[in-house]
Write a protein that holds these residues in place. Structure first.
Motif, PDB file in Angstrom:
ATOM      1  N   ASP A   1       0.825  -1.205   0.000  1.00  0.00           N
ATOM      2  CA  ASP A   1       0.000   0.000   0.000  1.00  0.00           C
ATOM      3  C   ASP A   1       0.863   1.261   0.000  1.00  0.00           C
ATOM      4  N   ALA A   2       0.223   2.374  -0.340  1.00  0.00           N
ATOM      5  CA  ALA A   2       0.869   3.690  -0.267  1.00  0.00           C
ATOM      6  C   ALA A   2      -0.123   4.679   0.338  1.00  0.00           C
ATOM      7  N   ILE A   3       0.402   5.609   1.132  1.00  0.00           N
ATOM      8  CA  ILE A   3      -0.418   6.593   1.850  1.00  0.00           C
ATOM      9  C   ILE A   3       0.084   7.997   1.539  1.00  0.00           C
ATOM     10  N   GLY A   4      -0.854   8.925   1.350  1.00  0.00           N
ATOM     11  CA  GLY A   4      -0.515  10.336   1.226  1.00  0.00           C
ATOM     12  C   GLY A   4      -1.489  11.184   2.018  1.00  0.00           C
ATOM     13  N   LEU A   5      -0.982  12.141   2.787  1.00  0.00           N
ATOM     14  CA  LEU A   5      -1.801  13.031   3.604  1.00  0.00           C
ATOM     15  C   LEU A   5      -1.768  14.414   2.969  1.00  0.00           C
ATOM     16  N   TYR A   6      -2.950  15.056   2.807  1.00  0.00           N
ATOM     17  CA  TYR A   6      -2.981  16.352   2.123  1.00  0.00           C
ATOM     18  C   TYR A   6      -4.151  17.198   2.600  1.00  0.00           C
ATOM     19  N   VAL A   7      -4.148  18.474   2.161  1.00  0.00           N
ATOM     20  CA  VAL A   7      -5.235  19.413   2.442  1.00  0.00           C
ATOM     21  C   VAL A   7      -5.759  19.919   1.110  1.00  0.00           C
ATOM     22  N   ASP A   8      -7.092  19.902   0.919  1.00  0.00           N
ATOM     23  CA  ASP A   8      -7.644  20.367  -0.351  1.00  0.00           C
ATOM     24  C   ASP A   8      -7.973  21.855  -0.289  1.00  0.00           C
ATOM     25  N   ALA A   9      -8.577  22.373  -1.357  1.00  0.00           N
ATOM     26  CA  ALA A   9      -8.865  23.809  -1.449  1.00  0.00           C
ATOM     27  C   ALA A   9      -9.880  24.267  -0.409  1.00  0.00           C
ATOM     28  N   ASP A  10     -10.663  23.341   0.143  1.00  0.00           N
ATOM     29  CA  ASP A  10     -11.652  23.670   1.172  1.00  0.00           C
ATOM     30  C   ASP A  10     -11.101  23.485   2.584  1.00  0.00           C
ATOM     31  N   ASP A  11      -9.789  23.333   2.698  1.00  0.00           N
ATOM     32  CA  ASP A  11      -9.124  23.175   3.994  1.00  0.00           C
ATOM     33  C   ASP A  11      -9.562  21.903   4.706  1.00  0.00           C
ATOM     34  N   ASP A  12      -9.883  20.873   3.931  1.00  0.00           N
ATOM     35  CA  ASP A  12     -10.261  19.583   4.492  1.00  0.00           C
ATOM     36  C   ASP A  12      -9.048  18.656   4.441  1.00  0.00           C
ATOM     37  N   TYR A  13      -8.621  18.158   5.597  1.00  0.00           N
ATOM     38  CA  TYR A  13      -7.513  17.212   5.643  1.00  0.00           C
ATOM     39  C   TYR A  13      -8.004  15.850   5.160  1.00  0.00           C
ATOM     40  N   LYS A  14      -7.226  15.249   4.254  1.00  0.00           N
ATOM     41  CA  LYS A  14      -7.634  13.983   3.643  1.00  0.00           C
ATOM     42  C   LYS A  14      -6.453  13.019   3.588  1.00  0.00           C
ATOM     43  N   VAL A  15      -6.791  11.731   3.506  1.00  0.00           N
ATOM     44  CA  VAL A  15      -5.800  10.666   3.368  1.00  0.00           C
ATOM     45  C   VAL A  15      -6.096   9.915   2.078  1.00  0.00           C
ATOM     46  N   LEU A  16      -5.090   9.802   1.200  1.00  0.00           N
ATOM     47  CA  LEU A  16      -5.205   8.982  -0.005  1.00  0.00           C
ATOM     48  C   LEU A  16      -4.570   7.633   0.286  1.00  0.00           C
ATOM     49  N   HIS A  17      -5.338   6.564   0.078  1.00  0.00           N
ATOM     50  CA  HIS A  17      -4.873   5.205   0.366  1.00  0.00           C
ATOM     51  C   HIS A  17      -4.907   4.400  -0.930  1.00  0.00           C
ATOM     52  N   ILE A  18      -3.738   4.012  -1.419  1.00  0.00           N
ATOM     53  CA  ILE A  18      -3.618   3.195  -2.623  1.00  0.00           C
ATOM     54  C   ILE A  18      -3.343   1.761  -2.192  1.00  0.00           C
ATOM     55  N   LYS A  19      -4.240   0.846  -2.575  1.00  0.00           N
ATOM     56  CA  LYS A  19      -4.126  -0.565  -2.193  1.00  0.00           C
ATOM     57  C   LYS A  19      -3.807  -1.420  -3.413  1.00  0.00           C
ATOM     58  N   ARG A  20      -2.877  -2.361  -3.239  1.00  0.00           N
ATOM     59  CA  ARG A  20      -2.623  -3.376  -4.260  1.00  0.00           C
ATOM     60  C   ARG A  20      -2.901  -4.740  -3.641  1.00  0.00           C
ATOM     61  N   ARG A  21      -3.858  -5.447  -4.216  1.00  0.00           N
ATOM     62  CA  ARG A  21      -4.247  -6.750  -3.698  1.00  0.00           C
ATOM     63  C   ARG A  21      -4.373  -7.740  -4.851  1.00  0.00           C
ATOM     64  N   SER A  22      -3.416  -8.664  -4.960  1.00  0.00           N
ATOM     65  CA  SER A  22      -3.466  -9.722  -5.983  1.00  0.00           C
ATOM     66  C   SER A  22      -3.671  -9.150  -7.381  1.00  0.00           C
ATOM     67  N   GLY A  23      -2.924  -8.103  -7.718  1.00  0.00           N
ATOM     68  CA  GLY A  23      -3.009  -7.516  -9.044  1.00  0.00           C
ATOM     69  C   GLY A  23      -4.194  -6.604  -9.259  1.00  0.00           C
ATOM     70  N   VAL A  24      -4.964  -6.326  -8.205  1.00  0.00           N
ATOM     71  CA  VAL A  24      -6.123  -5.435  -8.309  1.00  0.00           C
ATOM     72  C   VAL A  24      -5.819  -4.161  -7.528  1.00  0.00           C
ATOM     73  N   LEU A  25      -6.095  -3.011  -8.168  1.00  0.00           N
ATOM     74  CA  LEU A  25      -5.809  -1.726  -7.553  1.00  0.00           C
ATOM     75  C   LEU A  25      -7.080  -1.105  -6.986  1.00  0.00           C
ATOM     76  N   GLY A  26      -6.997  -0.632  -5.753  1.00  0.00           N
ATOM     77  CA  GLY A  26      -8.087   0.121  -5.146  1.00  0.00           C
ATOM     78  C   GLY A  26      -7.558   1.439  -4.610  1.00  0.00           C
TER      79      GLY A  26
END
Length: 351
Positions: free
Chosen positions: A141-166
């Protein structure tokens, strides 16, 4: 100043207090508590806290978790203070995945759960849900923490499971996960590719995607946090003569990368991204032969005109003939000695 309302004067003074003093000030009276709890106050206080004197290093080993100030004059740490995790854990089995504005995104390795944690205020928020969102698997997996234009803190979570991306986004504002679309090359889904943690800079999250082979493929994946669109850009043109590693850094809101390459004798170059193209800033003299395990423990940062290379808790300095950087800009995590560099703020992991 005499013509300003007392409320404005108090606001200006309090937004310049250290984060821990703000916490204590909330107990002065109900009016101060309400003022110090507003999103406007937190946002302005955070913007004024992003200075080198508020930087701290959090280090985790099997027995303790400690926080230390950074003394840039002699390239060392100040006295440590022990931190008690406010959440359940097993033998400090906690990994730091990303950091932004005083918040750390951490993983509890024994349960795979993701949390947002502010080590200054001790507040935390569990991001895992009964429907299997918010569970992290190392090396997949990969994680990224960020703030959008509305000042909302968000977490992007990229999952790799058996060749399938979520791909999933957690919003602090609405306290929930949702799925978004990422179309990428099928080979990047293989565990032979290593995805770095996301580095937030200028409204975009950047991930290095490096193949774990000599002369392998290396690219950078970019995620625009407002349009939620992905694109791929090239990796710096480093020689493919051995293992390649790229460490992304945000220096004054400009994307930089420490790109290392080699097999026995390693070299490190510092690159900056202009548009979609990389420009070399400087090169480090070749590093004497070191073991691969030691090389994988190296991290870097730049401050006050010096380039620091850190491994196993030791600091080594490379002087740079270039304009000094006014602030301290670290990588997101330490590969060998678990920890992170963070800013002391009052940003909350929950609304």
């Amino acid at each position: 100043m005499a013509d300003l309302p007392i409320h404005t004067i108090v606001f200006e003074i309090l937004t310049r207090l250290p984060a821990k003093d703000v916490g204590r000030s909330k107990s002065v009276c109900k009016q101060w508590y309400a003022l110090l709890s507003t999103q406007d106050f937190v946002r302005i206080h955070c913007s004024r806290s992003l200075v080198s004197s508020n930087q701290r290093v959090l280090l985790i080993d099997d027995l303790t978790c400690s926080v230390r100030p950074i003394i840039s004059n002699n390239n060392d740490y100040g006295p440590s203070s022990i931190v008690t995790f406010p959440f359940h854990h097993q033998n400090n089995d906690v990994s730091i995945l990303s950091h932004l504005n005083g918040l750390l995104c951490v993983c509890l390795n024994h349960t795979y759960e993701l949390l947002l944690w502010n080590p200054t205020t001790t507040a935390f928020k569990c991001l895992s849900t009964p429907d299997s969102h918010g569970f992290y698997i190392n090396n997949l997996d990969a994680i990224g923490l960020y703030v959008d234009a509305d000042d909302d803190y968000k977490v992007l979570h990229i999952k790799r499971r058996s060749g399938v991306l979520g791909v999933y986004v957690y919003s602090r504002e609405v306290d929930s996960w949702r799925n978004i679309r990422l179309i990428t090359r099928q080979e990047y889904l293989s565990p032979h590719f290593n995805w770095s943690p996301g580095t937030f800079c200028g409204g975009t999250l950047y991930f290095t995607v490096c193949e774990c082979w000599i002369r392998g493929t290396n690219v950078v994946i970019c995620f625009d946090v407002n349009s939620e669109q992905f694109k791929e850009i090239s990796f710096p043109p480093v020689p493919s003569i051995g293992m390649v590693q790229g460490v992304l850094v945000n220096v004054k809101n400009v994307r930089h990368m420490f790109a290392s390459t080699g097999m026995f004798e390693m070299t490190i170059d510092l690159w900056t991204l202009q548009g979609d193209y990389w420009i070399k800033v400087l090169s480090c003299p070749p590093i004497p032969p070191i073991s691969l395990s030691l090389w994988c423990d190296i991290t870097h940062y730049v401050t006050n005109g010096n380039w620091f290379v850190m491994t196993l808790g030791k600091l080594f300095t490379i002087e740079m003939d270039m304009k000094p950087f006014e602030c301290f800009y670290p990588v997101s995590w330490f590969r060998g000695f678990k920890g992170a560099v963070f800013v002391q703020t009052i940003v909350s992991p929950s609304i």
